[in-house]
Design a protein around this motif. Sequence first.
Motif, PDB file in Angstrom:
ATOM      1  N   ASP A  35       0.829  -1.209   0.000  1.00  0.00           N
ATOM      2  CA  ASP A  35       0.000   0.000   0.000  1.00  0.00           C
ATOM      3  C   ASP A  35       0.863   1.258   0.000  1.00  0.00           C
ATOM      4  O   ASP A  35       0.586   2.218  -0.717  1.00  0.00           O
ATOM      5  CB  ASP A  35      -0.933   0.009   1.207  1.00  0.00           C
ATOM      6  CG  ASP A  35      -2.048  -1.017   1.090  1.00  0.00           C
ATOM      7  OD1 ASP A  35      -2.347  -1.436  -0.044  1.00  0.00           O
ATOM      8  OD2 ASP A  35      -2.609  -1.404   2.133  1.00  0.00           O
ATOM      9  N   ALA A  36       1.927   1.252   0.799  1.00  0.00           N
ATOM     10  CA  ALA A  36       2.819   2.404   0.824  1.00  0.00           C
ATOM     11  C   ALA A  36       3.560   2.545  -0.497  1.00  0.00           C
ATOM     12  O   ALA A  36       3.782   3.660  -0.985  1.00  0.00           O
ATOM     13  CB  ALA A  36       3.810   2.276   1.980  1.00  0.00           C
ATOM     14  N   ALA A  37       3.923   1.429  -1.106  1.00  0.00           N
ATOM     15  CA  ALA A  37       4.626   1.471  -2.391  1.00  0.00           C
ATOM     16  C   ALA A  37       3.733   2.024  -3.494  1.00  0.00           C
ATOM     17  O   ALA A  37       4.210   2.739  -4.388  1.00  0.00           O
ATOM     18  CB  ALA A  37       5.127   0.079  -2.759  1.00  0.00           C
ATOM     19  N   LEU A  38       2.448   1.721  -3.445  1.00  0.00           N
ATOM     20  CA  LEU A  38       1.530   2.240  -4.457  1.00  0.00           C
ATOM     21  C   LEU A  38       1.485   3.763  -4.434  1.00  0.00           C
ATOM     22  O   LEU A  38       1.251   4.397  -5.469  1.00  0.00           O
ATOM     23  CB  LEU A  38       0.131   1.663  -4.234  1.00  0.00           C
ATOM     24  CG  LEU A  38      -0.046   0.182  -4.609  1.00  0.00           C
ATOM     25  CD1 LEU A  38      -1.384  -0.335  -4.099  1.00  0.00           C
ATOM     26  CD2 LEU A  38       0.075  -0.025  -6.113  1.00  0.00           C
ATOM     27  N   ASP A  39       1.732   4.354  -3.285  1.00  0.00           N
ATOM     28  CA  ASP A  39       1.745   5.812  -3.187  1.00  0.00           C
ATOM     29  C   ASP A  39       2.941   6.425  -3.911  1.00  0.00           C
ATOM     30  O   ASP A  39       2.968   7.641  -4.126  1.00  0.00           O
ATOM     31  CB  ASP A  39       1.765   6.249  -1.718  1.00  0.00           C
ATOM     32  CG  ASP A  39       0.451   5.961  -1.004  1.00  0.00           C
ATOM     33  OD1 ASP A  39      -0.578   5.850  -1.686  1.00  0.00           O
ATOM     34  OD2 ASP A  39       0.470   5.839   0.239  1.00  0.00           O
ATOM     35  N   LEU A  40       3.913   5.604  -4.284  1.00  0.00           N
ATOM     36  CA  LEU A  40       5.122   6.103  -4.952  1.00  0.00           C
ATOM     37  C   LEU A  40       5.057   6.001  -6.464  1.00  0.00           C
ATOM     38  O   LEU A  40       6.012   6.378  -7.153  1.00  0.00           O
ATOM     39  CB  LEU A  40       6.349   5.333  -4.443  1.00  0.00           C
ATOM     40  CG  LEU A  40       6.635   5.415  -2.947  1.00  0.00           C
ATOM     41  CD1 LEU A  40       7.905   4.641  -2.611  1.00  0.00           C
ATOM     42  CD2 LEU A  40       6.768   6.864  -2.505  1.00  0.00           C
ATOM     43  N   LEU A  41       3.952   5.500  -7.004  1.00  0.00           N
ATOM     44  CA  LEU A  41       3.862   5.340  -8.455  1.00  0.00           C
ATOM     45  C   LEU A  41       3.998   6.675  -9.182  1.00  0.00           C
ATOM     46  O   LEU A  41       4.732   6.780 -10.175  1.00  0.00           O
ATOM     47  CB  LEU A  41       2.538   4.673  -8.834  1.00  0.00           C
ATOM     48  CG  LEU A  41       2.369   3.207  -8.424  1.00  0.00           C
ATOM     49  CD1 LEU A  41       1.005   2.692  -8.891  1.00  0.00           C
ATOM     50  CD2 LEU A  41       3.486   2.341  -8.997  1.00  0.00           C
ATOM     51  N   ALA A  42       3.306   7.689  -8.712  1.00  0.00           N
ATOM     52  CA  ALA A  42       3.343   8.982  -9.405  1.00  0.00           C
ATOM     53  C   ALA A  42       4.728   9.612  -9.389  1.00  0.00           C
ATOM     54  O   ALA A  42       5.236  10.028 -10.439  1.00  0.00           O
ATOM     55  CB  ALA A  42       2.298   9.932  -8.810  1.00  0.00           C
ATOM     56  N   PRO A  43       5.406   9.710  -8.222  1.00  0.00           N
ATOM     57  CA  PRO A  43       6.748  10.293  -8.263  1.00  0.00           C
ATOM     58  C   PRO A  43       7.746   9.458  -9.054  1.00  0.00           C
ATOM     59  O   PRO A  43       8.641  10.007  -9.707  1.00  0.00           O
ATOM     60  CB  PRO A  43       7.145  10.390  -6.787  1.00  0.00           C
ATOM     61  CG  PRO A  43       6.219   9.501  -6.053  1.00  0.00           C
ATOM     62  CD  PRO A  43       4.952   9.478  -6.843  1.00  0.00           C
ATOM     63  N   ALA A  73       8.823  -2.397  -3.022  1.00  0.00           N
ATOM     64  CA  ALA A  73       8.480  -1.165  -3.727  1.00  0.00           C
ATOM     65  C   ALA A  73       8.876  -1.263  -5.188  1.00  0.00           C
ATOM     66  O   ALA A  73       8.117  -0.874  -6.088  1.00  0.00           O
ATOM     67  CB  ALA A  73       9.161   0.028  -3.060  1.00  0.00           C
ATOM     68  N   ALA A  74      10.066  -1.798  -5.455  1.00  0.00           N
ATOM     69  CA  ALA A  74      10.507  -1.956  -6.839  1.00  0.00           C
ATOM     70  C   ALA A  74       9.602  -2.910  -7.604  1.00  0.00           C
ATOM     71  O   ALA A  74       9.275  -2.681  -8.776  1.00  0.00           O
ATOM     72  CB  ALA A  74      11.941  -2.466  -6.872  1.00  0.00           C
ATOM     73  N   ARG A  75       9.163  -3.976  -6.933  1.00  0.00           N
ATOM     74  CA  ARG A  75       8.307  -4.979  -7.589  1.00  0.00           C
ATOM     75  C   ARG A  75       6.927  -4.406  -7.911  1.00  0.00           C
ATOM     76  O   ARG A  75       6.269  -4.848  -8.855  1.00  0.00           O
ATOM     77  CB  ARG A  75       8.169  -6.199  -6.674  1.00  0.00           C
ATOM     78  CG  ARG A  75       7.363  -7.345  -7.271  1.00  0.00           C
ATOM     79  CD  ARG A  75       8.073  -7.954  -8.471  1.00  0.00           C
ATOM     80  NE  ARG A  75       7.264  -8.995  -9.091  1.00  0.00           N
ATOM     81  CZ  ARG A  75       6.316  -8.787 -10.006  1.00  0.00           C
ATOM     82  NH1 ARG A  75       6.057  -7.547 -10.401  1.00  0.00           N
ATOM     83  NH2 ARG A  75       5.641  -9.778 -10.514  1.00  0.00           N
ATOM     84  N   VAL A  76       6.483  -3.424  -7.153  1.00  0.00           N
ATOM     85  CA  VAL A  76       5.218  -2.748  -7.438  1.00  0.00           C
ATOM     86  C   VAL A  76       5.381  -1.753  -8.582  1.00  0.00           C
ATOM     87  O   VAL A  76       4.539  -1.676  -9.493  1.00  0.00           O
ATOM     88  CB  VAL A  76       4.701  -2.030  -6.177  1.00  0.00           C
ATOM     89  CG1 VAL A  76       3.498  -1.146  -6.507  1.00  0.00           C
ATOM     90  CG2 VAL A  76       4.316  -3.047  -5.110  1.00  0.00           C
ATOM     91  N   ILE A  77       6.472  -1.005  -8.572  1.00  0.00           N
ATOM     92  CA  ILE A  77       6.642   0.103  -9.508  1.00  0.00           C
ATOM     93  C   ILE A  77       7.135  -0.354 -10.877  1.00  0.00           C
ATOM     94  O   ILE A  77       6.710   0.177 -11.909  1.00  0.00           O
ATOM     95  CB  ILE A  77       7.602   1.147  -8.898  1.00  0.00           C
ATOM     96  CG1 ILE A  77       6.954   1.779  -7.660  1.00  0.00           C
ATOM     97  CG2 ILE A  77       7.971   2.224  -9.909  1.00  0.00           C
ATOM     98  CD1 ILE A  77       7.905   2.608  -6.820  1.00  0.00           C
ATOM     99  N   GLU A  78       8.013  -1.342 -10.921  1.00  0.00           N
ATOM    100  CA  GLU A  78       8.593  -1.763 -12.213  1.00  0.00           C
ATOM    101  C   GLU A  78       7.540  -2.181 -13.235  1.00  0.00           C
ATOM    102  O   GLU A  78       7.570  -1.715 -14.382  1.00  0.00           O
ATOM    103  CB  GLU A  78       9.628  -2.874 -11.982  1.00  0.00           C
ATOM    104  CG  GLU A  78      10.311  -3.367 -13.245  1.00  0.00           C
ATOM    105  CD  GLU A  78       9.507  -4.438 -13.985  1.00  0.00           C
ATOM    106  OE1 GLU A  78       9.496  -4.407 -15.232  1.00  0.00           O
ATOM    107  OE2 GLU A  78       8.874  -5.280 -13.306  1.00  0.00           O
ATOM    108  N   PRO A  79       6.577  -3.064 -12.898  1.00  0.00           N
ATOM    109  CA  PRO A  79       5.579  -3.426 -13.908  1.00  0.00           C
ATOM    110  C   PRO A  79       4.660  -2.272 -14.291  1.00  0.00           C
ATOM    111  O   PRO A  79       4.164  -2.224 -15.414  1.00  0.00           O
ATOM    112  CB  PRO A  79       4.807  -4.584 -13.273  1.00  0.00           C
ATOM    113  CG  PRO A  79       5.077  -4.478 -11.816  1.00  0.00           C
ATOM    114  CD  PRO A  79       6.438  -3.881 -11.680  1.00  0.00           C
ATOM    115  N   HIS A  80       4.408  -1.352 -13.363  1.00  0.00           N
ATOM    116  CA  HIS A  80       3.614  -0.168 -13.695  1.00  0.00           C
ATOM    117  C   HIS A  80       4.306   0.633 -14.799  1.00  0.00           C
ATOM    118  O   HIS A  80       3.686   1.000 -15.807  1.00  0.00           O
ATOM    119  CB  HIS A  80       3.420   0.687 -12.446  1.00  0.00           C
ATOM    120  CG  HIS A  80       2.767   2.006 -12.707  1.00  0.00           C
ATOM    121  ND1 HIS A  80       1.402   2.165 -12.857  1.00  0.00           N
ATOM    122  CD2 HIS A  80       3.299   3.256 -12.864  1.00  0.00           C
ATOM    123  CE1 HIS A  80       1.123   3.441 -13.085  1.00  0.00           C
ATOM    124  NE2 HIS A  80       2.254   4.122 -13.091  1.00  0.00           N
TER     125      HIS A  80
END
Length: 351
Positions: A35-43, A73-80
Amino acid sequence: MNRPVLLDSDTPAAARQALLADLAHRAAATEGSVDAALDLLAPAEALAPLPGTGATVRLWELLATLGAADLTAARVIEPHLDALAILAQAGLDSAGSTGSAAHSWGVYAAEAPRLRLDARPEGGGWRLAGTKPWCSLAAQLDRAVVTAHTGAGTRRAFAVDLRHAGVSPGRGTWASRGLAGVDSTPVDFTAVPAVPVGGDNWYLTRSGFAWGGIGVAAVWFGGAVGVARRLAAAGRDREPDQIALMLLGQADAALHAARRVLAAAAADVDAGRANGPDGALLAGQVRAVVADAAEQVLRLAGHGLGPGPLTGEEDHARRVVDLQVYLRQHHAERDSAALGRALLTAGGEPW
């Protein structure tokens, strides 16, 4: 510990380094929380150039920096970021592809025995039906690029709304201790509307498929850097003996080779030397070098640090087990065999 991971001697501007450092700090603070990692998608998206547009090394530095800070966090952001690149390569955008603005994206392209997802034309559009394996965070993301069978021997990518009533993520089957929050389970699709992303087999044959695979390797590299930083810290905490120095030197050599390979690959992508079969071959080579380096760093750190950090330091213990799971996206000897076949198919001897 949470400083940017840089790949080449062309140092990014101070302002970008400051933004990377801030993102790394925020990623480390997520402490494995999806959930915290999802907040980092935009930045993260704001700092991520598209691959192949002249700044690929900056993209992979971003991914490596996230990997060093927190692998969840990387695993959440990389596929996005990969999904956004796929849509751009297909001439689509992340908002218009499904008819509404999307906040988070995944990419689901894995296959598994006895599981199959089919796409069929219906009413001027497409519908998906069946089961797709290995769908990470399907219950928490908004949209995904999903591959589905369109006929005998053909697959196509589609953009789908994961909030549709026909999408049913599996639950309770993710037992992993590494990347524990990144549930990767089968998902059932029942008459789910889908927007085509490219034509039949485009997803796998486009050059961006190889580039995305190298991006994943950049995350592995970052994770290995994080582990190696802990090994180096131990050498500063007390006077290292010859064995400690040897282990640190071996880790440095492995990471140096991996870093140089990633930087050279980024230059090849931007120069047009990593398209088609050349890109697929390059991706196999880079992923093999980086995966070997990461596994070597894990071994060296285990030997050099002993059980203490693994049993008494939450961030190090989590990073080690996260990286072990993440590296299994590399299929080890099978990927080496695929690389050997690609070399023979290409002809000549590249060495």
